[in-house]
Design a protein around this motif. Structure first.
Motif, short mmCIF file in Angstrom:
data_model
loop_
_atom_site.label_atom_id
_atom_site.label_comp_id
_atom_site.label_asym_id
_atom_site.label_seq_id
_atom_site.Cartn_x
_atom_site.Cartn_y
_atom_site.Cartn_z
N HIS A 184 69.33 9.48 -119.30
CA HIS A 184 69.19 9.95 -117.92
C HIS A 184 67.88 10.73 -117.85
CE1 HIS A 184 73.37 8.96 -116.91
NE2 HIS A 184 73.57 9.21 -118.20
N VAL A 185 67.14 10.55 -116.76
CA VAL A 185 65.83 11.19 -116.61
C VAL A 185 65.87 12.14 -115.42
CG1 VAL A 185 63.36 10.81 -116.24
CG2 VAL A 185 64.69 9.14 -117.55
N PHE A 186 65.44 13.37 -115.66
CA PHE A 186 65.34 14.39 -114.62
C PHE A 186 63.87 14.81 -114.55
CE2 PHE A 186 69.54 14.51 -116.49
CZ PHE A 186 70.37 14.51 -115.38
N LYS A 187 63.30 14.81 -113.35
CA LYS A 187 61.88 15.09 -113.19
C LYS A 187 61.66 16.40 -112.45
CE LYS A 187 60.77 10.18 -112.80
NZ LYS A 187 60.02 9.17 -112.06
N TRP A 188 60.56 17.05 -112.79
CA TRP A 188 60.14 18.21 -112.01
C TRP A 188 58.61 18.27 -112.01
CZ3 TRP A 188 61.50 18.69 -117.08
CH2 TRP A 188 60.75 19.51 -117.90
N SER A 189 58.06 19.01 -111.08
CA SER A 189 56.63 19.08 -110.87
C SER A 189 55.94 19.96 -111.90
CB SER A 189 56.36 19.64 -109.47
OG SER A 189 55.04 20.08 -109.33
N LYS A 190 54.85 19.46 -112.49
CA LYS A 190 54.05 20.29 -113.39
C LYS A 190 53.48 21.48 -112.62
CE LYS A 190 51.27 17.14 -115.32
NZ LYS A 190 50.27 16.58 -116.23
N GLU A 191 53.08 21.24 -111.38
CA GLU A 191 52.48 22.30 -110.57
C GLU A 191 53.45 23.47 -110.39
OE1 GLU A 191 49.87 22.71 -106.47
OE2 GLU A 191 51.23 21.02 -106.69
N ALA A 192 54.74 23.17 -110.23
CA ALA A 192 55.75 24.22 -110.06
C ALA A 192 55.98 25.00 -111.35
CB ALA A 192 57.07 23.60 -109.59
N SER A 193 55.49 24.48 -112.47
CA SER A 193 55.69 25.11 -113.77
C SER A 193 54.59 26.10 -114.14
CB SER A 193 55.77 24.04 -114.86
OG SER A 193 56.76 23.10 -114.56
N VAL A 194 53.49 26.06 -113.42
CA VAL A 194 52.34 26.90 -113.75
C VAL A 194 52.72 28.38 -113.68
CG1 VAL A 194 50.01 27.57 -113.02
CG2 VAL A 194 50.68 25.17 -112.99
N GLY A 195 52.37 29.10 -114.74
CA GLY A 195 52.60 30.53 -114.77
C GLY A 195 53.98 30.97 -115.23
N MET A 196 54.88 30.04 -115.46
CA MET A 196 56.24 30.38 -115.91
C MET A 196 56.28 30.42 -117.43
SD MET A 196 58.70 28.00 -113.59
CE MET A 196 60.12 28.97 -113.21
N SER A 197 57.09 31.32 -117.97
CA SER A 197 57.29 31.32 -119.42
C SER A 197 58.14 30.09 -119.76
CB SER A 197 58.00 32.59 -119.86
OG SER A 197 59.37 32.55 -119.49
N ILE A 198 58.05 29.67 -121.02
CA ILE A 198 58.79 28.48 -121.47
C ILE A 198 60.30 28.66 -121.26
CG2 ILE A 198 59.34 27.07 -123.49
CD1 ILE A 198 56.47 26.62 -122.58
N GLY A 199 60.84 29.82 -121.61
CA GLY A 199 62.27 30.07 -121.46
C GLY A 199 62.71 30.06 -120.01
N THR A 200 61.92 30.69 -119.15
CA THR A 200 62.23 30.73 -117.72
C THR A 200 62.18 29.33 -117.13
OG1 THR A 200 61.36 32.96 -117.54
CG2 THR A 200 61.55 31.71 -115.49
N LEU A 201 61.20 28.56 -117.56
CA LEU A 201 61.05 27.19 -117.08
C LEU A 201 62.27 26.35 -117.47
CD1 LEU A 201 59.41 24.99 -115.72
CD2 LEU A 201 58.16 24.70 -117.86
N ALA A 202 62.70 26.46 -118.73
CA ALA A 202 63.87 25.70 -119.18
C ALA A 202 65.10 26.07 -118.36
CB ALA A 202 64.11 25.95 -120.67
N GLN A 203 65.30 27.36 -118.14
CA GLN A 203 66.44 27.82 -117.33
C GLN A 203 66.36 27.28 -115.91
OE1 GLN A 203 69.23 29.36 -117.83
NE2 GLN A 203 69.04 30.51 -119.71
#
Length: 86
Positions: A53-72
């Motif tokens: 199963h594939v779940f997508k999200w925007s790279k642009e929305a990930s800018v500035g987030m810590s890795i842990g926060t992004l995963a959550q």
């Protein structure tokens, strides 16, 4: 991250962070993966029946987030769906 390739080290860190969040939420899986496709990042979730199963999200929305926060932030909304798949 927008319009720039994500380096392998960052993808590996994201993979580990996703594993941790899945473990914390008691979500089982066969394999998981993190990849990129253009302006999106992909979470690949393989069930025990070897269905991916594939779940997508925007790279642009990930800018500035810590890795842990992004995963959550990526996994929290799909945890109920992952429970059904696991």
């Amino acid at each position: 991250m927008h319009n720039q390739p994500v380096d392998q080290k960052t993808l590996s860190l994201l993979h580990k962070a996703f594993e941790i969040v899945l473990q914390q939420n008691k979500i089982s899986y066969h394999k998981i993966g993190i990849a990129e496709e253009g302006d999106q990042l992909l979470f690949l979730y393989e069930t025990k029946k070897e269905k991916v199963h594939v779940f997508k999200w925007s790279k642009e929305a990930s800018v500035g987030m810590s890795i842990g926060t992004l995963a959550q932030s990526v996994l929290t909304p799909i945890i109920p769906q992952l429970r059904l798949l696991s």
